[in-house]
Design a protein around this motif. Structure first.
Motif, mmCIF file in Angstrom:
data_model
loop_
_atom_site.group_PDB
_atom_site.id
_atom_site.type_symbol
_atom_site.label_atom_id
_atom_site.label_comp_id
_atom_site.label_asym_id
_atom_site.label_seq_id
_atom_site.Cartn_x
_atom_site.Cartn_y
_atom_site.Cartn_z
ATOM 1 N N LEU A 153 49.886 44.244 26.484
ATOM 2 C CA LEU A 153 49.888 44.761 24.981
ATOM 3 C C LEU A 153 50.215 45.732 24.774
ATOM 4 O O LEU A 153 50.114 46.692 23.493
ATOM 5 N N GLY A 154 50.590 46.638 25.548
ATOM 6 C CA GLY A 154 50.077 48.417 25.516
ATOM 7 C C GLY A 154 48.814 49.124 25.686
ATOM 8 O O GLY A 154 48.208 49.866 25.519
ATOM 9 N N LEU A 155 47.657 47.875 26.404
ATOM 10 C CA LEU A 155 46.818 48.038 25.684
ATOM 11 C C LEU A 155 45.847 48.463 26.925
ATOM 12 O O LEU A 155 46.555 47.109 28.518
ATOM 13 N N VAL A 156 44.133 48.033 26.869
ATOM 14 C CA VAL A 156 43.097 48.062 28.105
ATOM 15 C C VAL A 156 42.602 46.952 27.693
ATOM 16 O O VAL A 156 41.485 46.732 26.575
ATOM 17 N N PRO A 157 41.350 46.204 29.472
ATOM 18 C CA PRO A 157 40.578 45.563 28.219
ATOM 19 C C PRO A 157 39.328 46.815 27.853
ATOM 20 O O PRO A 157 39.449 47.549 28.473
ATOM 21 N N ASP A 158 38.978 45.936 26.887
ATOM 22 C CA ASP A 158 37.247 47.059 25.909
ATOM 23 C C ASP A 158 36.985 46.539 25.839
ATOM 24 O O ASP A 158 35.716 47.487 25.161
ATOM 25 N N LEU A 159 36.222 45.394 26.119
ATOM 26 C CA LEU A 159 35.033 44.603 25.760
ATOM 27 C C LEU A 159 34.362 44.382 26.717
ATOM 28 O O LEU A 159 33.308 43.711 27.014
ATOM 29 N N GLY A 160 33.644 45.773 27.422
ATOM 30 C CA GLY A 160 32.836 44.814 28.434
ATOM 31 C C GLY A 160 33.358 45.033 30.132
ATOM 32 O O GLY A 160 32.854 44.634 30.783
ATOM 33 N N GLY A 161 34.593 44.373 30.263
ATOM 34 C CA GLY A 161 34.635 43.155 31.520
ATOM 35 C C GLY A 161 35.552 44.261 32.881
ATOM 36 O O GLY A 161 35.454 43.859 34.045
ATOM 37 N N THR A 162 35.781 45.608 32.278
ATOM 38 C CA THR A 162 36.489 46.059 33.346
ATOM 39 C C THR A 162 35.133 46.479 34.556
ATOM 40 O O THR A 162 35.533 46.600 36.078
ATOM 41 N N GLY A 163 34.105 46.207 34.100
ATOM 42 C CA GLY A 163 33.046 46.956 35.103
ATOM 43 C C GLY A 163 32.254 45.257 35.710
ATOM 44 O O GLY A 163 32.549 46.142 37.513
ATOM 45 N N PRO A 164 31.938 44.645 35.524
ATOM 46 C CA PRO A 164 31.667 43.061 35.876
ATOM 47 C C PRO A 164 32.880 42.952 37.234
ATOM 48 O O PRO A 164 33.355 42.604 38.063
ATOM 49 N N LEU A 165 34.013 43.115 36.301
ATOM 50 C CA LEU A 165 35.383 42.548 37.157
ATOM 51 C C LEU A 165 35.808 43.295 38.932
ATOM 52 O O LEU A 165 35.973 42.945 40.097
ATOM 53 N N VAL A 166 35.793 44.689 38.110
ATOM 54 C CA VAL A 166 35.731 45.246 39.699
ATOM 55 C C VAL A 166 34.737 45.477 40.637
ATOM 56 O O VAL A 166 34.699 44.995 41.911
ATOM 57 N N SER A 167 32.744 45.509 40.002
ATOM 58 C CA SER A 167 32.172 44.813 40.530
ATOM 59 C C SER A 167 31.995 43.119 41.412
ATOM 60 O O SER A 167 31.844 42.905 42.901
ATOM 61 N N LEU A 168 32.811 42.527 41.066
ATOM 62 C CA LEU A 168 33.401 40.927 41.785
ATOM 63 C C LEU A 168 34.254 41.045 42.501
ATOM 64 O O LEU A 168 34.136 40.353 44.201
ATOM 65 N N VAL A 169 35.321 42.070 42.416
ATOM 66 C CA VAL A 169 36.687 41.088 42.915
ATOM 67 C C VAL A 169 36.845 43.113 43.911
ATOM 68 O O VAL A 169 37.905 42.718 44.802
ATOM 69 N N GLY A 170 36.648 44.540 43.454
ATOM 70 C CA GLY A 170 37.318 44.886 44.111
ATOM 71 C C GLY A 170 38.339 46.022 43.058
ATOM 72 O O GLY A 170 38.897 45.303 42.562
ATOM 73 N N LEU A 171 38.390 47.208 43.249
ATOM 74 C CA LEU A 171 39.135 47.828 42.274
ATOM 75 C C LEU A 171 40.558 47.216 42.405
ATOM 76 O O LEU A 171 41.076 47.294 41.679
ATOM 77 N N SER A 172 41.475 47.485 43.925
ATOM 78 C CA SER A 172 41.991 46.957 44.302
ATOM 79 C C SER A 172 43.208 45.896 43.426
ATOM 80 O O SER A 172 43.761 45.498 42.755
ATOM 81 N N ARG A 173 42.084 44.515 43.653
ATOM 82 C CA ARG A 173 42.167 43.329 43.018
ATOM 83 C C ARG A 173 42.362 43.245 41.365
ATOM 84 O O ARG A 173 42.680 42.752 40.486
ATOM 85 N N ALA A 174 41.117 44.316 40.892
ATOM 86 C CA ALA A 174 40.759 43.950 39.910
ATOM 87 C C ALA A 174 41.931 45.040 39.265
ATOM 88 O O ALA A 174 42.644 44.149 37.728
ATOM 89 N N LEU A 175 42.565 45.962 39.051
ATOM 90 C CA LEU A 175 44.138 46.981 38.956
ATOM 91 C C LEU A 175 45.009 45.356 38.900
ATOM 92 O O LEU A 175 45.582 45.658 37.546
ATOM 93 N N GLU A 176 45.359 45.029 40.178
ATOM 94 C CA GLU A 176 46.445 44.174 39.863
ATOM 95 C C GLU A 176 46.418 42.520 39.318
ATOM 96 O O GLU A 176 47.111 43.166 38.589
#
Length: 261
Positions: A153-176
């Motif tokens: 939608l031309g946006l980014v996750p903005d409801l607190g999900g980016t930190g837990p996601l990167v913590s759980l799966v790592g930067l490259s997988r979270a980005l993908e």
């Protein structure tokens, strides 16, 4: 006055001893979310009774949550809700300030002393995925479909999900996962650390109940020290984490000795 059992038209709350179950109840729309729901979730978390030891987040029907109610993105939005289009038309700073209040419905669960368990079935997309990530533990059904669709939608996750996601799966997988918006199924979710366990849909409730029982069997004081201790380990420097470990252990040992004496 707000009904404690229904703090929002699409949210129900049930207390059973030390367990609080919070249920999204808009099954007809796959538990699509709105800003007023996020504010209600924030209020629940920030006013949580300290005697609650476990919180279960769940959704009625076939899906945990299909994410943001897309009607919010239409001109005029949803009656009684924040006009997202009008908000976006203002300044970027004003929009960010408004979003800060929405984020508390997700980020505040990390700060409660209770352990938060998400029982997730069907679709958990966007805000739904981020609500699952707001929990400390996730039990998923084998039909689960997790996805971050904000980028499409031309946006980014903005409801607190980016930190837990990167913590759980790592930067490259979270980005993908976020950039492609693809679905992550149950087996992959367990394999990469997004979920603790995957079970057949018909076993989701019982498996969640078993996990809750196991958490309640742990000594209360130790569990309350453990959650913030482990959360602080993410990104913490070694010496700071060692200080937190010994401080927590000191409090627990003192409590045991005092009780024994």
């Amino acid at each position: 006055m707000t009904d404690p059992a229904q703090p929002h038209p699409h949210l129900s709350v049930a207390r059973d001893g030390a367990v609080l179950t919070v249920t999204l109840t808009n099954a007809a729309r796959r538990n699509a979310q709105t800003p007023s729901l996020w504010l209600a979730l924030a209020d629940l978390a920030t006013t949580l009774d300290p005697d609650v030891r476990v919180v279960v987040l769940r959704g009625e029907g076939q899906s945990f949550s299909a994410g943001l109610d897309r009607a919010m993105l239409a001109p005029g939005g949803v009656p009684g809700e924040t006009d997202m289009v009008a908000m976006a038309a203002g300044s970027a700073e004003e929009a960010a300030d408004t979003i800060e209040g929405f984020q508390r419905g997700f980020s505040a669960w990390a700060e409660v002393p209770a352990v938060v368990v998400a029982a997730v079935q069907g679709h958990a997309i966007g805000a739904g995925f981020q609500l699952a990530l707001a929990a400390d533990l996730r039990v998923v059904a084998e039909d689960v479909q997790l996805a971050m669709r904000e980028t499409s939608l031309g946006l980014v996750p903005d409801l607190g999900g980016t930190g837990p996601l990167v913590s759980l799966v790592g930067l490259s997988r979270a980005l993908e996962i976020c950039a492609t918006g693809r679905f992550v199924g149950a087996a992959e979710a367990v394999a990469i650390g997004l979920a603790n366990v995957a079970v057949p849909l018909e076993a989701l409730e019982a498996t969640t109940a078993d996990l809750v029982a196991a958490l309640l069997a742990a000594p209360d004081g130790a569990l309350r020290e453990l959650k913030p201790l482990l959360r602080s380990a993410v990104g913490s420097d070694r010496d700071a984490q060692l200080r937190r470990e010994r401080a927590a252990q000191g409090r627990l040992l003192h409590g045991i000795a005092t009780k024994a004496g």
